[in-house]
Design an enzyme around this catalytic site. Structure first.
Site, short mmCIF file in Angstrom:
data_model
loop_
_atom_site.label_atom_id
_atom_site.label_comp_id
_atom_site.label_asym_id
_atom_site.label_seq_id
_atom_site.Cartn_x
_atom_site.Cartn_y
_atom_site.Cartn_z
N TYR A 57 24.93 15.80 16.68
CA TYR A 57 25.08 14.39 16.92
C TYR A 57 26.05 13.82 15.96
O TYR A 57 27.05 12.99 16.05
CB TYR A 57 23.89 13.54 16.90
CG TYR A 57 24.18 12.21 17.27
CD1 TYR A 57 24.40 11.59 18.42
CD2 TYR A 57 24.08 11.15 16.07
CE1 TYR A 57 24.62 10.16 18.58
CE2 TYR A 57 24.41 9.89 16.19
CZ TYR A 57 24.52 9.39 17.33
OH TYR A 57 24.53 8.07 17.56
N SER B 52 -6.31 16.41 -8.65
CA SER B 52 -6.87 16.81 -7.28
C SER B 52 -7.35 18.37 -7.19
O SER B 52 -8.27 18.77 -6.55
CB SER B 52 -5.91 16.62 -6.15
OG SER B 52 -4.81 17.67 -6.06
N VAL C 56 -1.55 22.06 -7.31
CA VAL C 56 -0.24 22.08 -8.05
C VAL C 56 0.47 20.83 -8.26
O VAL C 56 1.02 20.48 -9.20
CB VAL C 56 0.72 23.09 -7.62
CG1 VAL C 56 1.22 23.00 -6.22
CG2 VAL C 56 1.63 23.57 -8.62
N ALA D 257 -1.12 18.50 -10.82
CA ALA D 257 -1.08 19.23 -11.95
C ALA D 257 0.14 19.24 -12.68
O ALA D 257 0.50 18.66 -14.03
CB ALA D 257 -1.59 20.73 -11.97
N LYS E 176 7.98 21.02 -2.58
CA LYS E 176 6.97 21.69 -2.96
C LYS E 176 7.76 22.97 -3.81
O LYS E 176 7.12 23.36 -4.97
CB LYS E 176 6.16 22.35 -1.88
CG LYS E 176 5.10 23.42 -2.24
CD LYS E 176 3.98 22.81 -3.04
CE LYS E 176 3.14 21.69 -2.24
NZ LYS E 176 1.81 21.30 -2.92
#
Length: 548
Positions: A89, A253, A256, A259, A404
């Site tokens: 598009y 939690s 990773v 952390a 991620k």
């Protein structure tokens, strides 16, 4: 002294379900990129003084450019003099707004695999052929670009998904490639404007990443400077500016993301940070002990551990709707943090900020239609849309613009143990959204044992690192079974395992029948409340990775 401006490619989102992949593919090339709504103007972008915009990409989308309400592009972007790549598009829109013509395809609709063929003479036109430099022919060809004597045209397999086609080019554009059914598959202008009718961002276009690299480096002149080291330096400086001398509480939690967020904040402000792990009662087996061991004894970062399982399970009693679960857990997290922060403030001084590991995909999936993207909201993430409207904290989200894989690279750079970095993601609401229906302590205990068995067998088979995520789901279905000479009526557990590079799309993992057999055997033999096991073979889309 003004900080150095960051080179960036801006992706305008026209609603394709894979628009995010374009941004991620650019980041994989170590060039920074942001996905912005299609309505974003050049003036809006120029106001972001920290960005040195090197080019634009117009994504695909479901609209037709000739529809009355079709989304357009700020004409100032098209006339900015900066390179532009239009995809599907995006190519049609660029052609349409620059004076070309797009029409509904008659005999040129293409969905699925196709082969583009470079037109005769295109390779000798260096101004427009840069997009194909260094690419290799499809396997059935033997010719390479460095052998000009060969007369075979370059052919490349690609992935198409379009019902409209450009049937008249804007002034100054040339056709670079065609397909058997479409005479306009790639177009280019000497000023750095390129259009692909196919999708280079998907894995179904084998050399798509190389095409994107050519646009970034040969046409836009980008540097591969978006590295973990640069991300860390920029993020640390940004946190210091935001926080100043205030204190920060970081929510851990067990995954990773939180952390790495904690490590970045700690690097920025040191002892002004206190980490907090809240056991909601919905954690995996041994989760709390592992968090305490890693942060207190390995990373030497201050940690407060709170057991609030009764509180959370009380709030979840009788709740079956997954969106309500997420919102309840998101709000209770904040309330617990506020209460604990008040206690710590008496001892250590006022805590004004809450740090958490929100990722870019969390933001995209949780954002409504009219704010960040033209793609539909899929679900609320507890740490984005699940947060209460009123809270005393200001948020610190150092990973908010990261994918991620980028977070994992940064975690390794910061010294996070490798086994933690490569742990499969665990949702913020925990096992509460892997128990389908009402959450009870009994169901959570069943699921914890089941999930442990699934992960143990996957690790034993040596495929843990090959998978993006793997887990068990406790369904509300019970079925009849036979064990020994007796009838059972027990729970059905689903096993889910996916492969993915970005968690925006995922494919179900082709686990071996032997591995699935071992998992099933152990589940029904070691967890007496289970008598039936099924394996989920649905990809994302149409499904999501989690069941809720």
């Amino acid at each position: 002294m003004q900080p150095e401006r960051r080179q960036a490619i801006i992706v305008l989102d026209y609603g394709s379900q894979v628009s995010r992949l374009i941004t991620r593919r650019i980041r994989e090339c170590h060039v920074y990129s942001e996905l912005v709504p299609a309505t974003t103007t050049l003036a809006d972008l120029q106001a972001r003084e920290h960005l040195d915009i090197k080019g634009f990409i117009l994504s695909g989308g479901p609209s037709s450019v000739y529809d009355e309400e079709a989304p357009g592009c700020d004409q100032a972007i098209l006339q900015s003099g900066l390179p532009i790549l239009g995809i599907c598009y995006g190519m049609q829109l660029m052609a349409h707004q620059l004076g070309g013509h797009v029409a509904m395809a008659h005999g040129t609709r293409e969905y699925g695999p196709a082969t583009i063929q470079v037109v005769e003479g295109a390779e000798s036109d260096r101004d427009t052929f840069r997009i194909f430099e260094g690419l290799h022919p499809s396997p059935e060809q033997t010719r390479h670009l460095d052998k000009p004597a060969s007369k075979d045209p370059l052919r490349l397999p690609v992935w198409m998904s379009h019902g409209d086609s450009v049937d008249r080019l804007p002034e100054g554009f040339k056709v670079l490639a065609t397909t058997e059914s479409n005479p306009v598959a790639v177009i280019a202008h000497p000023d750095g404007l390129v259009g692909f009718q196919f999708h280079p961002e998907v894995t179904h276009t084998p050399q798509g990443k190389e095409l994107i690299k050519n646009f970034l480096f040969r046409i836009c002149g980008c540097n591969a400077s978006w590295t973990p080291e640069q991300v860390i330096d920029e993020t640390v400086e940004r946190i210091r500016k935001q926080v100043g001398q205030e204190r920060v509480l970081c929510a851990l939690s067990g995954g990773v993301d939180s952390a790495v967020a904690a490590l970045l904040v700690h690097r920025a402000i040191g002892d002004q940070l206190t980490c907090m792990f809240v056991d909601t009662g919905c954690m995996r087996a041994g989760e709390g002990e592992q968090v305490v061991e890693t942060f207190r004894n390995h990373l030497h970062i201050p940690l407060v551990a709170i057991n609030a399982s009764e509180r959370f399970l009380g709030k979840l009693a009788g709740v079956v709707d997954p969106e309500r679960k997420r919102k309840i857990i998101g709000e209770e997290f904040i309330r617990v943090f506020e209460e604990e922060a008040a206690k710590l403030s008496v001892e250590q001084g006022q805590i004004s900020f809450l740090a958490q590991g929100t990722l870019y995909p969390d933001v995209i999936e949780s954002t409504s239609h009219d704010t960040a993207s033209t793609a539909t909201r899929i679900k609320t993430h507890h740490n984005v849309g699940g947060l209460p409207e009123e809270m005393t904290f200001q948020l610190v989200e150092p990973l908010r613009m990261l994918f991620k894989d980028e977070v994992r690279e940064i975690g390794l750079e910061l010294g996070l143990p490798e086994e933690w970095v490569w742990r499969h993601p665990f949702p913020g609401p925990g096992l509460a959204i892997r128990v389908i229906g009402e959450v009870t302590e009994e169901k959570l205990n069943i699921l914890r044992r089941a999930d442990t068995i699934v992960i143990e067998e996957i690790r034993r088979a040596g495929v843990y690192r090959e998978l993006g995520q793997a887990f068990a789901v406790l369904t509300p279905i019970q079925s009849v079974g036979v064990m020994g000479d007796g009838r059972t009526y027990a729970n059905l557990v689903a096993v889910r395992a996916v492969t993915t590079g970005d968690f925006m799309t995922a494919d179900w993992a082709r686990l071996s029948p032997e591995l699935l057999g071992r998992i099933s055997h152990r589940l029904v033999n070691e967890v007496q409340e289970i008598n039936r096991v099924v394996y989920d073979i649905t990809s994302k889309p149409p499904a999501t990775i989690e069941w809720e």
